[in-house]
Structures are given as structure tokens and as C-alpha cells.
Design a protein around this motif. Structure first.
Motif, mmCIF file in Angstrom:
data_model
loop_
_atom_site.group_PDB
_atom_site.id
_atom_site.type_symbol
_atom_site.label_atom_id
_atom_site.label_comp_id
_atom_site.label_asym_id
_atom_site.label_seq_id
_atom_site.Cartn_x
_atom_site.Cartn_y
_atom_site.Cartn_z
ATOM 1 N N ARG A 1 0.847 -1.042 0.153
ATOM 2 C CA ARG A 1 -0.037 -0.293 0.013
ATOM 3 C C ARG A 1 0.910 1.336 0.007
ATOM 4 N NH1 ARG A 1 -4.280 0.696 4.664
ATOM 5 N NH2 ARG A 1 -2.184 1.053 6.004
ATOM 6 N N ASP A 2 0.328 2.270 -0.960
ATOM 7 C CA ASP A 2 1.377 3.344 -1.101
ATOM 8 C C ASP A 2 2.680 3.135 -1.172
ATOM 9 O OD1 ASP A 2 -1.074 4.852 -0.430
ATOM 10 O OD2 ASP A 2 -0.693 4.727 1.708
ATOM 11 N N GLY A 3 3.102 2.211 -2.260
ATOM 12 C CA GLY A 3 4.681 2.003 -2.496
ATOM 13 C C GLY A 3 5.491 1.103 -1.289
ATOM 14 N N ASP B 1 2.985 2.319 -9.113
ATOM 15 C CA ASP B 1 3.295 3.886 -8.836
ATOM 16 C C ASP B 1 4.619 4.201 -9.890
ATOM 17 O OD1 ASP B 1 1.504 4.062 -6.579
ATOM 18 O OD2 ASP B 1 2.683 3.112 -5.401
ATOM 19 N N GLY B 2 5.254 3.355 -10.424
ATOM 20 C CA GLY B 2 6.233 3.817 -11.426
ATOM 21 C C GLY B 2 7.537 4.154 -10.684
ATOM 22 N N ALA C 1 8.171 5.342 -18.327
ATOM 23 C CA ALA C 1 7.480 6.410 -18.143
ATOM 24 C C ALA C 1 6.048 6.071 -17.650
ATOM 25 C CB ALA C 1 7.048 7.140 -19.304
ATOM 26 N N ALA C 2 5.397 7.131 -16.945
ATOM 27 C CA ALA C 2 4.037 6.877 -16.525
ATOM 28 C C ALA C 2 2.964 6.822 -17.348
ATOM 29 C CB ALA C 2 3.773 8.124 -15.597
ATOM 30 N N GLU D 1 -8.451 0.400 -5.290
ATOM 31 C CA GLU D 1 -8.301 0.318 -3.843
ATOM 32 C C GLU D 1 -6.798 0.966 -3.602
ATOM 33 O OE1 GLU D 1 -10.980 -2.902 -4.948
ATOM 34 O OE2 GLU D 1 -8.887 -1.622 -5.874
ATOM 35 N N GLY D 2 -5.913 1.234 -4.469
ATOM 36 C CA GLY D 2 -4.562 1.495 -4.213
ATOM 37 C C GLY D 2 -3.746 0.646 -3.124
#
Length: 459
Positions: A38-40, A245-246, A252-253, A308-309
Motif C-alpha cells: 500500500r502506498d508503495g 506507482d512507477g 514513463a508513467a 483500492e490503491g
């Protein structure tokens, strides 16, 4: 202070472990390991094994099967982004002499090239790659099973050809290119073509008895880009964070977003699809993207929940069993979303304002159909139907020439242009030849075909 805690709540962690333990028991799996991102960052790992008090750690390698294809696709898309190829190029232009030379790079990435699902000869997953030393050994003389571009048909040899394409354009073995361009920059130190200790052994579990049979651990040679890689829950969690998240050093995004757009033909109400190297699943109104994987003795699943991320990984060392690690990974995402739904981002005003763009906001009409044009951050625009004011709209990215380009929906790739009067005031919007005016069908001079001179009238 953040709205979302860094770590999961105890009840969430208990629910995640319970689900993993249930899958290991019901699926009769020798060992099973899972992770949640979650969140990277990895916020949970769990494991169960058949030996009491001895479960695998997130650093134990498992074979990940076709999750390998996500790595292969990133390498190909890096070549495209560097201008070394175009997705519309036929394979023959860069890798001559194969039986699939007229298939495009995009078709190979999306499994729409119509190629056979497997190689000729003995089952490649259980035999050494030395049996298929040349590219010509990957396909028979008549490799097409379907017309090009007409339908999705999963092809393992197609990804082996993409790996050979990377080798040809980079001038180095596929595994070396992968390590240099992807694994090393992302810190995936426990992902490799061949197993490195500690690693799990692969097993088949008898369908009608609780006994096991070791599966062979083979080097598949030229088929490696289709399913050779070994990895760990910890490394795949980092890979899931990259897909979500890349990292601009790797891709590239915009290209990552392109990977998860449906590229294969699909039904209008599709529940499963394929992008460029990524499987797509719709679940409970949201989108999961990632990939499943299997090789003799191993199964794997990696999903990212777009809404959901949250991402999840599950790895098992058994050839078959239900529920699958892929289903478990999807369940882990759902558990986190249920127990700890993501907090909406706080509303914030724009950091700067261009008065000329503010003048464009508000209602516009395509004939009698009403839309609202909204100004977003970084000069982006969003067009939302008046009939669904709270629904999703079509987003437009600003360009250096004063126009905007559609990012999604019907207007994806289309140009939005503001037509102005001599004094600079906006007269109408030109959206891919559609004219939007401030009033329904007005002014008449801007509407293609003109407007009835008598104007609006009662019946």
C-alpha cells in the motif's frame, strides 16, 4: 499527520493471515507466502507451510511462471519509448526469419497475433531448452491458429519471440538486459533466471490422496521470457509497487498506463481482458491489473487494485489446487479494502490560475446535449455530461500548441481546440470536429450545417 496509517490494523492483519491459511489448507499446498503493498511499501507478509513452525520467509524464491511476461513487456516498451521500434512494426522488420514475421509487436504483446499457444514437440515447461535451440523450433511451419488481430489467444511462443527481439536490438542476452535495465534499478536482487538459495522445491499433490511428487526444475532456454523467472514475495511486492506507482528510470508513467488499457478484442461488458503484458480483471466494480503464473510445481499471482490503491502477491509451490494463489492475491486486496478503505485525498485549490482558462469553464452544448467543462491542476480539462454531474468525465491533457488531447473514453487521442473571436474571447470548442457552444445550437455561424433561421419554437 497522514490520514492512512503506515501499518495495517491488527484486525486486518488477522483477516489476511486467516485467508492465506485457509487457502493453504483447502488447496493442500506445501507452502504459501503472500504480501500486501500500500502506498508503495509492503505493509504485510504472511506464510504457511506443511511443516509445523516452519513457514517460508518473503526472501524464499519461487518460480513465478507467466508473471515473467510483465518483465518482458516492460523491456519491449522501453525499446518503443526510445524510438528503436514502433508497436505497429511487423516482427520481421527487426527479427527476420521467424514463422511469425508479419505479426506486429503490439499483437505479440497483447496475444492477438493468432499464434499457437504452445511450442511443437514435447511440453516446453517440463523439458530443457536445449531441445529448442533455435527460434525456428518455437513454432511449426503453420503457426497461425486465428487471423491476426481478430481475437485474444494466449501464446507462450509469442513472448519467447519478444525476448529474442530484445536480444537482437540490445545486442545482449535477454536475462542480462533484464538485470541491467529493470532488476538492478528497482533493487530486485532476488529475482533471477535460475534458482538461488533459499528457494522452494516444486511439487505435484495427488488429486485423491495427500501425497506429493517432486516436479522437475528445468531451464527453458529460449522460452525463458514466457515463464522462466524465479522471485520472492519481497521482490514481487516491489515489482507490484512499480507497476502501480512507477519509476521513471525504468518506464514513463504514460507507458505504464498504456500497459493496463485493454489491447485485445473484448466484449462490451468484459470481465477479463489483456493489455500490453498485463492481465486485466474486473472485480466488484474495480479494476485489477497484473498477471497470474504457473510452471510445474509452482503457481503465482500478482494483482494491483487500481481503485483500492493496494497490491498483493501470492506464491505457492504446487502444480495445482483450489483456491489458487491468483485468487488469494485478489482476496487480500479485497480484505484490505473492506477493513481499511482508502481515505479520499483532501480537496485543495489550484496552485495557480490562468484567467483565460477559467473563462472556459462551465456549461457547453453539443447540439442540445449539455456538458460541463472543469479546470483541473496543471491546465488539464475535464468534460462531464450535465446528465451525470457526479460521474466520471473525459480528461484532456494540455499540449504546447494551446490544444488539449483526450486521455480516455470516446475522445481518447482526439484534439480539443478553443476557437476564439478577434478579441480573444472563446466562441466555441472544436472537439474532433464536434462543435460545442455556450448555448444549444448557437451561435449559428459555428454550427456545421447551420441552424434553422426561425430558431427554437413551440410545437
Amino acid at each position: 499527520m497522514t490520514d492512512q496509517p503506515d501499518d495495517l490494523l491488527p484486525a486486518t492483519r488477522r483477516a489476511l493471515l486467516h485467508r492465506l491459511a485457509t487457502v493453504q489448507a483447502e488447496g493442500r499446498t506445501p507452502s504459501l507466502v503472500g504480501a500486501v503493498v500500500r502506498d508503495g511499501r509492503t505493509v504485510w507478509t504472511g506464510a504457511r507451510g506443511m511443516i509445523d513452525d516452519h513457514a517460508p520467509t518473503p526472501d524464499v524464491q519461487y518460480r513465478i511462471g507467466s508473471i515473467t511476461k510483465t518483465f518482458a513487456a516492460v523491456l519491449v516498451l522501453r525499446l518503443r519509448d526510445e524510438g528503436l521500434l514502433d508497436l505497429a512494426d511487423p516482427l520481421e522488420r527487426h527479427l527476420p526469419g521467424t514463422a511469425a514475421g508479419d505479426a506486429t509487436v503490439a499483437q505479440l504483446l497483447s496475444h492477438t497475433a493468432g499464434l499457437a499457444a504452445e511450442t511443437p514437440g514435447p511440453w516446453w515447461e517440463r523439458t530443457e531448452g536445449t531441445l529448442r535451440p533455435e527460434l525456428a523450433d518455437l513454432l511449426d511451419e503453420q503457426p497461425l491458429r486465428h487471423p491476426r488481430g481478430r481475437r485474444f489467444h494466449y501464446s507462450n511462443p509469442g513472448y519467447a519471440l519478444l525476448g529474442a527481439l530484445v536480444e537482437r536490438l540490445r545486442g545482449a542476452p535477454w536475462g542480462d538486459v533484464l538485470a541491467r535495465e529493470v532488476l538492478d534499478p528497482l533493487g530486485l536482487t532476488r529475482t533471477s533466471l535460475l534458482p538461488r538459495a533459499p528457494h522452494a522445491g516444486g511439487f505435484a499433490v495427488h488429486p485423491w490422496a495427500d501425497v506429493m511428487l517432486p516436479e522437475p526444475l528445468t531451464d527453458t532456454g529460449r522460452m525463458a521470457p514466457a515463464g522462466q523467472l524465479w522471485s520472492t514475495a519481497a521482490d514481487l511486492a516491489r515489482w507490484a509497487a512499480f507497476l502501480a506507482d512507477g519509476d521513471p528510470r525504468v518506464l514513463a508513467a504514460e507507458t505504464r498506463a498504456e500497459m493496463r488499457r485493454p489491447a485485445a478484442p473484448a466484449e462490451e461488458d468484459w470481465s477479463a481482458g489483456y493489455g500490453l503484458g498485463l492481465q486485466l480483471r474486473r472485480r466488484d466494480g474495480g479494476l485489477l491489473f497484473g498477471h497470474t503464473g504457473s510452471m510445474p510445481g509452482f503457481r503465482a499471482g500478482l494483482w494491483v487494485g487500481e481503485r483500492e490503491g493496494v497490491a498483493a502477491v501470492a506464491l505457492a509451490n504446487s502444480t495445482s489446487g483450489t483456491p489458487s494463489p491468483a485468487a488469494l492475491a485478489a482476496d487480500l486486496i479485497a480484505i484490505v479494502a473492506e477493513h481499511e478503505p482508502p481515505m479520499p485525498r483532501p480537496w485543495r485549490p489550484l496552485a495557480d490560475l490562468d484567467e483565460s482558462l477559467l473563462a472556459l469553464t462551465g456549461p457547453w452544448y453539443w447540439g442540445p446535449q449539455g456538458f460541463t467543462l472543469r479546470l483541473r491542476a496543471e491546465r488539464a480539462l475535464e468534460l462531464v455530461p450535465l446528465a451525470a454531474p457526479g460521474g466520471p468525465g473525459s480528461r484532456f491533457r494540455p499540449g504546447p500548441d494551446g490544444t488539449w488531447t483526450g486521455l480516455d473514453g470516446y475522445y481518447a487521442g482526439e484534439t480539443l481546440r478553443v476557437v476564439r473571436a478577434a478579441d480573444g474571447s472563446p466562441v466555441h470548442l472544436d472537439l474532433g470536429s464536434f462543435v460545442l457552444t455556450r448555448e444549444p445550437y448557437g451561435p449559428a455561424s459555428a454550427v456545421p450545417g447551420g441552424v434553422e433561421p426561425g430558431g427554437w419554437r413551440p410545437a
